[in-house]
Design an enzyme around this catalytic site. Structure first.
Site, mmCIF file in Angstrom:
data_model
loop_
_atom_site.group_PDB
_atom_site.id
_atom_site.type_symbol
_atom_site.label_atom_id
_atom_site.label_comp_id
_atom_site.label_asym_id
_atom_site.label_seq_id
_atom_site.Cartn_x
_atom_site.Cartn_y
_atom_site.Cartn_z
ATOM 1 C CE LYS A 10 -4.015 -2.092 2.208
ATOM 2 N NZ LYS A 10 -4.862 -2.069 3.545
ATOM 3 C CE1 TYR A 50 -9.450 -3.155 0.162
ATOM 4 C CE2 TYR A 50 -8.557 -1.139 -0.813
ATOM 5 C CZ TYR A 50 -8.504 -2.096 -0.141
ATOM 6 O OH TYR A 50 -7.098 -2.617 0.257
ATOM 7 C CG ASN A 113 -3.652 -2.446 6.625
ATOM 8 O OD1 ASN A 113 -3.422 -1.895 5.581
ATOM 9 N ND2 ASN A 113 -4.659 -3.350 7.213
ATOM 10 C CG HIS A 116 -5.449 -6.389 0.243
ATOM 11 N ND1 HIS A 116 -6.707 -6.373 0.748
ATOM 12 C CD2 HIS A 116 -5.800 -7.150 -0.997
ATOM 13 C CE1 HIS A 116 -7.682 -7.314 0.245
ATOM 14 N NE2 HIS A 116 -6.906 -7.429 -0.899
#
Ligand code: CMP
Length: 139
Positions: A10, A50, A113, A116
């Protein structure tokens, strides 16, 4: 069985020059990178990718973040690749991630984070198809 899964590095991680460090952790776990490209996705691409989360309260923030900088999209191949990838990533929230996992080491928050990974065979196939054509995946 040998499986393929979809993985993304990301924008928070590409910005900190962690593409190699994260890919090394995946490779060290026995996963092979059989497709890889760097993309700066549009807001629309992020929303499409998403779409399953579109009713969630964090959907806008998620799509804004994912289109805020470059991402590296990859296909990983290996024995039990879907589960293995999830183990190497660690829990979604870095505060809950186990020692030695990518998110424990690199992620800064539940939103930013660092990686993915697909959660099941059906989503892996869908997510791979979203970003790659057949000829781009070279096993
Ligand atoms: P990912 O595996 O990419 O799938 C959906 C993402 O939504 C997830 O990782 C998180 O980065 C993000 N996410 C989940 N919960 C939250 C939250 N509470 N706030 C912001 N982002 C979230």
């Amino acid at each position: 069985a040998i499986e393929r899964t979809f993985s993304m590095i990301k924008p928070d991680a590409t910005k900190r020059n962690l593409t190699g460090a994260i890919t090394k952790k995946l490779e060290d776990a026995g996963l092979r990178v059989v497709a890889s490209k760097r993309v700066w996705m549009s807001r629309r691409q992020a929303e499409g990718f998403y779409a399953v989360h579109k009713e969630r309260p964090f959907f806008d923030e998620l799509c804004e973040f994912m289109s805020s900088g470059p991402t590296v999209v990859q296909v990983l191949e290996g024995e039990n690749a879907i589960l293995k990838n999830r183990e190497v990533m660690g829990a979604t929230n870095p505060a809950d991630a186990a020692e030695g996992t990518i998110r424990k080491e690199f992620a800064t928050s539940i939103g930013e984070n660092s990686v993915h990974g697909s959660d099941a065979p059906e989503t892996a196939a869908e997510e791979i198809r979203y970003w790659f054509s057949d000829t781009e995946v070279v096993g």
